[in-house]
Design an enzyme around this catalytic site. Structure first.
Site, PDB file in Angstrom:
ATOM      1  N   ASP A   1       7.637   7.400   2.378  1.00 22.20           N
ATOM      2  CA  ASP A   1       8.486   6.495   3.151  1.00 22.20           C
ATOM      3  C   ASP A   1       9.596   7.260   3.891  1.00 22.20           C
ATOM      4  O   ASP A   1      10.249   8.123   3.305  1.00 22.20           O
ATOM      5  CB  ASP A   1       9.120   5.493   2.169  1.00 22.20           C
ATOM      6  CG  ASP A   1       9.731   4.293   2.856  1.00 22.20           C
ATOM      7  OD1 ASP A   1       8.985   3.557   3.528  1.00 22.20           O
ATOM      8  OD2 ASP A   1      10.960   4.093   2.727  1.00 22.20           O
TER       9      ASP A   1
ATOM     10  N   GLU B   1       5.794   9.115   6.575  1.00 20.62           N
ATOM     11  CA  GLU B   1       6.120   8.074   7.553  1.00 20.62           C
ATOM     12  C   GLU B   1       7.143   8.691   8.492  1.00 20.62           C
ATOM     13  O   GLU B   1       8.271   8.983   8.107  1.00 20.62           O
ATOM     14  CB  GLU B   1       6.697   6.827   6.866  1.00 20.62           C
ATOM     15  CG  GLU B   1       6.774   5.660   7.840  1.00 20.62           C
ATOM     16  CD  GLU B   1       7.782   4.586   7.454  1.00 20.62           C
ATOM     17  OE1 GLU B   1       7.662   3.480   7.988  1.00 20.62           O
ATOM     18  OE2 GLU B   1       8.677   4.843   6.640  1.00 20.62           O
TER      19      GLU B   1
ATOM     20  N   HIS C   1       2.593  -3.141   7.065  1.00 21.26           N
ATOM     21  CA  HIS C   1       3.401  -4.250   6.540  1.00 21.26           C
ATOM     22  C   HIS C   1       4.728  -4.425   7.275  1.00 21.26           C
ATOM     23  O   HIS C   1       5.475  -5.343   6.950  1.00 21.26           O
ATOM     24  CB  HIS C   1       3.646  -3.998   5.052  1.00 21.26           C
ATOM     25  CG  HIS C   1       4.464  -2.750   4.841  1.00 21.26           C
ATOM     26  ND1 HIS C   1       3.963  -1.482   5.106  1.00 21.26           N
ATOM     27  CD2 HIS C   1       5.737  -2.568   4.444  1.00 21.26           C
ATOM     28  CE1 HIS C   1       4.909  -0.590   4.859  1.00 21.26           C
ATOM     29  NE2 HIS C   1       5.987  -1.218   4.454  1.00 21.26           N
ATOM     30  N   ASP C   2       5.052  -3.554   8.200  1.00 21.14           N
ATOM     31  CA  ASP C   2       6.331  -3.634   8.911  1.00 21.14           C
ATOM     32  C   ASP C   2       6.203  -4.183  10.330  1.00 21.14           C
ATOM     33  O   ASP C   2       7.201  -4.284  11.039  1.00 21.14           O
ATOM     34  CB  ASP C   2       6.962  -2.237   9.032  1.00 21.14           C
ATOM     35  CG  ASP C   2       7.435  -1.695   7.698  1.00 21.14           C
ATOM     36  OD1 ASP C   2       7.761  -2.501   6.815  1.00 21.14           O
ATOM     37  OD2 ASP C   2       7.480  -0.458   7.557  1.00 21.14           O
TER      38      ASP C   2
HETATM   39  O1  TEU Z   1       9.996   1.591   7.058  1.00 23.72           O
HETATM   40  C1  TEU Z   1      10.866   2.313   7.855  1.00 23.72           C
HETATM   41  C2  TEU Z   1      11.021   1.984   9.281  1.00 23.72           C
HETATM   42  O2  TEU Z   1      11.633   2.754   9.946  1.00 23.72           O
HETATM   43  C3  TEU Z   1      10.510   0.802  10.026  1.00 23.72           C
HETATM   44  O3  TEU Z   1       9.175   0.757  10.198  1.00 23.72           O
HETATM   45  C4  TEU Z   1      11.107  -0.386   9.519  1.00 23.72           C
HETATM   46  O4  TEU Z   1      10.352  -1.062   8.637  1.00 23.72           O
HETATM   47  C5  TEU Z   1      12.131  -1.246  10.082  1.00 23.72           C
HETATM   48  O5  TEU Z   1      11.640  -2.512   9.917  1.00 23.72           O
HETATM   49  C6  TEU Z   1      12.537  -1.008  11.473  1.00 23.72           C
HETATM   50  O6  TEU Z   1      12.727  -2.191  12.148  1.00 23.72           O
HETATM   51  C7  TEU Z   1       9.868   1.902   5.699  1.00 23.72           C
HETATM   52  C8  TEU Z   1       9.016   0.869   4.994  1.00 23.72           C
HETATM   53  O7  TEU Z   1       7.728   0.892   5.521  1.00 23.72           O
HETATM   54  C9  TEU Z   1       9.685  -0.469   5.110  1.00 23.72           C
HETATM   55  O8  TEU Z   1       8.905  -1.500   4.573  1.00 23.72           O
HETATM   56  C10 TEU Z   1      11.007  -0.379   4.389  1.00 23.72           C
HETATM   57  O9  TEU Z   1      11.724  -1.556   4.570  1.00 23.72           O
HETATM   58  C11 TEU Z   1      11.842   0.800   4.862  1.00 23.72           C
HETATM   59  O10 TEU Z   1      11.091   2.003   5.030  1.00 23.72           O
HETATM   60  C12 TEU Z   1      12.914   1.101   3.862  1.00 23.72           C
HETATM   61  O11 TEU Z   1      12.323   1.623   2.700  1.00 23.72           O
END
Ligand code: TEU
Length: 552
Positions: free
Chosen positions: A199, A254, A327-328
């Site tokens: 992450d 990520e 999921h984002d």
């Molecule tokens: O996501 C990090 C991120 O930078 C983005 O994709 C994000 O989800 C954010 O919504 C920007 O608008 C990761 C995880 O995938 C996410 O689910 C977590 O909320 C985040 O890190 C924090 O751990």
């Protein structure tokens, strides 16, 4: 080029909370996943990535971890996990865990200790700053709205949280923190897991002078201030030396805020850092200066260019990854396809792109049946902390003129909950996800978009994925073959050639609702391997969202 299982494999991402509930509490769980492994195997998947399953108070659905050595109660027990891993391995598949170590939960023991006093042994596990003239240490904004600093009364200092206030950032400058993380990694690798999705790995190293941000544009802030910090490569090389190097494990970072020009610094063969990156060019493509709730138009060419620029850079000495959602982000067919008139065709076309471009593909749960965005009409239906924060701040900034309906319209298009509704297994209540009451409502279209229905329909999206994966597995050209993109006069028509040891494959995709002429002669010796239209192809014309794969 070195051949490896993680270059040849196909990844399937599971969001455990929404995958399958086995005990009727409305929350997906590990036993639920076990019960559906045959579905995943039938697709032809090699590698599973589970979004976090560790103990967590679920402020951000598991991305706020309070104990890295325990399974979240909602999801089951360590025995369930051991069985899951065994069942996955038994089927010849592998398992990746989500490693969330930029931050912990504020309920983690380390943070509970750290906040007690300035001289607590855990204090330096986090980033603390004294107020400056009674004010915030700097003007850094959080990803989820508001300041990235939270004041803690007890010791009268602020702590840093790039995400929610319940996700304090770890202090990677502290070697003890790094050793703790390596211990966690070894614990799971020694259990037999096959690697990690890491992450926000690009955010670990903070600029130690914490310079104020000078723009409102969030993507610029990520690039200039948050990602690719001064010691990031030192930390990743140390992680590789200490841990990864000793296992046959894959590491996928990520890569929020990693531009293509910097890709090789992370994944270059000679770097000994990461194996792959999930990059964000196409994921942020419609985000305006204020982020996802400020959507903006983009061109198809700029969409293709994201893949091309990454592929050009990685072609010689790195490796790429291909995905269109997780999921984002909203559902890929709703975002990049047409989930109305050409739902089936466009879902199949997008699958074709993901599974034929060079790079390891990741399929997000539900995309194999073309799950779509969800039309929630009321803020009560949403569950995502990011959305609630955005809701509160929009309301706050509106001087009493807040338009809830306008906000919901954007949420229906852009919100993360679009991808988090329950997996649609059958046409039974809640799509067969749970016998109880689901933590988030199912998309009402489960009545006709569901796994069971698609298993029975030979023309379904599910069976198209199976065929496509079957084709991909038959020839290493899809994996190691060179890639040449041929863009012609028509913007919507995207074609590329994959070539390996004299064998050639062509992929032709029409990213539009219109008939397009190809401006390209199909060589006579080309054999059609697969198309998303069942009737015979019409030569030089491509129908709406038509996808074709040829072999020479
Ligand atoms: O996501 C990090 C991120 O930078 C983005 O994709 C994000 O989800 C954010 O919504 C920007 O608008 C990761 C995880 O995938 C996410 O689910 C977590 O909320 C985040 O890190 C924090 O751990």
């Amino acid at each position: 080029m070195r051949k490896t299982w993680w270059k040849e494999g196909i990844i399937y991402q599971i969001y455990p909370r929404s995958f399958k509930d086995s005990n009727g509490d409305g929350v997906g769980d590990l036993q639920g996943i076990i019960s559906k492994l045959d579905h995943i195997q039938a697709l032809g998947i090699d590698i599973l990535w589970l979004s976090p399953i560790y103990q967590s108070p679920n402020d951000d659905n598991g991305y706020d971890i309070s104990d890295y050595y325990r399974i979240m109660d909602d999801f089951g027990s360590m025995e369930d996990f051991d069985l899951l891993l065994e069942e996955i391995h038994k089927r010849g598949m592998r398992l990746l865990m989500d490693l969330v170590v930029n931050h912990t939960s504020d309920e983690h023991m380390w943070f509970q200790e750290a906040r007690k006093s300035k001289d607590n042994p855990y204090r330096d596990y986090y980033v603390w700053k004294a107020p400056v003239d009674g004010e915030l240490p700097n003007n850094w904004p959080s990803f989820f709205g508001g300041s990235a600093w939270e004041y803690d009364d007890l010791t009268e200092e602020y702590y840093l949280h790039l995400f929610t206030r319940k996700q304090p950032d770890l202090n990677w400058e502290n070697p003890k923190v790094r050793q703790e993380v390596y211990d966690i990694m070894r614990f799971w690798l020694d259990k037999g897991v096959d690697g990690f999705r890491m992450d926000v790995i690009s955010l670990l190293s903070k600029q130690q002078d914490f310079p104020p941000v000078t723009t409102d544009n969030f993507q610029e802030i990520i690039l200039k201030h948050y990602a690719n910090g001064p010691r990031i490569h030192e930390f990743l090389q140390e992680m590789y030396e200490e841990v990864l190097h000793h296992y046959d494990a894959v590491s996928i970072g990520e890569g929020v805020g990693i531009p293509a020009e910097k890709a090789l610094e992370y994944v270059g063969d000679d770097r000994k850092e990461l194996d792959m990156i999930y990059h964000f060019g196409h994921m942020f493509i419609d985000h305006g200066p204020m982020g996802r709730m400020d959507p903006t138009a983009y061109s198809l060419s700029s969409f293709y260019e994201v893949f091309e620029s990454w592929d050009n850079i990685l072609a010689e000495k790195g490796w790429g990854s291909i995905y269109l959602g997780n999921h984002d982000f909203p559902r890929m067919v709703s975002r990049f396809g047409d989930d109305q008139a050409y739902w089936k065709e466009s879902a199949k076309l997008l699958a074709t792109l993901v599974l034929t471009l060079r790079g390891t593909p990741t399929i997000y749960q539900g995309d194999e049946i073309g799950m779509t965005n969800v039309p929630f009409n009321s803020i009560e239906d949403y569950r995502d902390v990011e959305l609630f924060n955005a809701f509160q701040s929009s309301k706050g900034e509106s001087n009493g003129q807040f338009n809830v309906q306008a906000f919901i319209q954007v949420a229906q298009k852009q919100g993360r909950d679009n991808a988090r509704t329950p997996m649609q297994w059958t046409d039974e209540v809640h799509g067969g996800f749970t016998k109880g009451s689901p933590w988030i409502k199912a998309n009402p279209n489960f009545t006709y978009i569901n796994v069971e229905a698609q298993q029975e329909d030979p023309d379904s999206i599910f069976h198209y994925y199976r065929k496509l994966i079957g084709i991909r597995k038959k020839d290493l050209a899809w994996i190691y073959g060179d890639q040449t993109v041929m863009r012609g006069e028509v913007e919507s028509v995207y074609r590329f050639l994959r070539e390996f040891e004299g064998r050639k494959k062509y992929v032709v995709l029409n990213f539009s609702n219109h008939i397009q002429s190809m401006h390209w002669e199909i060589p006579v010796e080309a054999k059609l391997l697969l198309s998303n239209y069942s009737d015979e192809d019409r030569g030089g014309e491509l129908r709406p969202w038509e996808a074709r794969i040829y072999e020479m």
